[in-house]
Design a protein around this motif. Structure first.
Motif, short mmCIF file in Angstrom:
data_model
loop_
_atom_site.label_atom_id
_atom_site.label_comp_id
_atom_site.label_asym_id
_atom_site.label_seq_id
_atom_site.Cartn_x
_atom_site.Cartn_y
_atom_site.Cartn_z
N CYS A 1 0.84 -1.20 0.00
CA CYS A 1 0.00 0.00 0.00
C CYS A 1 0.87 1.26 0.00
CB CYS A 1 -0.91 -0.02 1.22
SG CYS A 1 -1.83 1.52 1.46
N VAL B 1 0.15 4.07 1.01
CA VAL B 1 -0.07 4.91 2.19
C VAL B 1 0.51 4.26 3.45
CG1 VAL B 1 -1.82 6.02 3.66
CG2 VAL B 1 -2.13 5.95 1.17
N CYS B 2 0.09 3.02 3.75
CA CYS B 2 0.51 2.41 5.03
C CYS B 2 1.62 1.37 4.86
CB CYS B 2 -0.68 1.78 5.74
SG CYS B 2 -1.30 0.28 4.94
N CYS C 1 -4.58 0.21 -0.04
CA CYS C 1 -5.40 -0.86 0.54
C CYS C 1 -6.77 -0.33 0.96
CB CYS C 1 -4.68 -1.50 1.73
SG CYS C 1 -4.71 -0.51 3.23
N CYS D 1 -6.99 2.13 4.03
CA CYS D 1 -6.49 3.50 3.89
C CYS D 1 -7.44 4.28 2.98
CB CYS D 1 -5.09 3.53 3.31
SG CYS D 1 -3.84 2.94 4.46
ZN LIG Z 1 -2.94 1.06 3.44
#
Ligand SMILES: [Zn+2]
Length: 242
Positions: A154, A156-157, A178, A181
């Motif tokens: 992902c 973001v995370c 994902c 997020c």
């Molecule tokens: Zn994520």
């Protein structure tokens, strides 16, 4: 002022005066070059063939920074079949518009030229789906420019997203995001992300092997174009025709 011999592909032209054109040429040696092709629209001009889109050749340029003219051109390939088929032409034009937006002047661009040359060759001559070539070209080209998207984790995370069901492809986030997020962007399947990952591993000479399932093609077309538009800060029209 001096003469330079370069290999390149014409990615755009603009007519000026009665018989002349300004060409944008992606060259391996000098990146994106803008050069005047004087008289190239006259029927008997030795530059007649050199002033067309997609033309690959050895160009002899005269001039210096920002002010070049084409002295001669040895045309090696015109990718003529691109002109005879609407979809193939649209795919080729899409590739050129990305290069026009992404290439820079004065930088060696051998890898970009090789990718464009192979992608145009297969789109013109091979049994490929033109949309697959456009998608593959765009992802590889943006990766070459340093914008390789997140595909297995992902953006973001950082969580591993392989095998996950609910995924988005977010241009601002930089790739796959994902379900947990929050990111905007078209939905994509794990299969589509895997297809992109594999496209990026191929040699230029092998990209004709790319053959996407219809569902993957339908997912990637908007996702890839949105990513290209975000990264290159430009709107691209030609993808609409595919
Ligand atoms: Zn994520």
């Amino acid at each position: 002022m001096s003469l330079s011999t370069v290999n390149g592909i014409v990615v755009r032209y603009a007519n000026y005066r009665d018989n002349d054109r300004i060409l944008d040429i992606l060259t391996g040696e000098m990146g994106l070059v803008t050069a005047a092709a004087r008289g190239c629209r006259r029927q008997k001009s030795p530059l007649l063939a050199a002033g067309e889109l997609f033309v690959f050749g050895e160009f002899v340029l005269y001039g210096a920074k920002d002010r070049y003219s084409v002295n001669a051109c040895d045309v090696r390939e015109t990718f003529y079949p691109l002109r005879e088929d609407v979809e193939r032409f649209a795919a080729g034009a899409y590739m050129l518009s990305l290069v026009q937006a992404g290439a820079t002047a004065g930088e060696k661009s051998e890898a970009q030229l090789s990718l464009l040359y192979h992608a145009l060759s297969f789109t013109a001559y091979a049994e490929v789906n033109p949309a697959d070539m456009a998608i593959c070209f765009a992802m590889r080209y943006l990766s070459l420019l340093g914008f390789r998207p997140a595909l297995t984790s992902c953006a973001v995370c950082g969580r591993d997203v392989r095998g996950e069901k609910s995924l988005r492809f977010s241009a601002p986030a930089g790739g796959a995001v994902c379900g947990a997020c929050d990111a905007r962007g078209p939905s994509v399947s794990a299969l589509s992300l895997e297809a992109v990952r594999r496209m990026l591993l191929l040699e230029d000479g092998d990209i004709k092997k790319v053959c996407l399932p219809e569902r993957v093609r339908a997912e990637l077309r908007p996702a890839v174009n949105e990513y290209a538009e975000h990264v290159l800060e430009r709107r691209f029209k030609a993808m609409d025709a595919l």
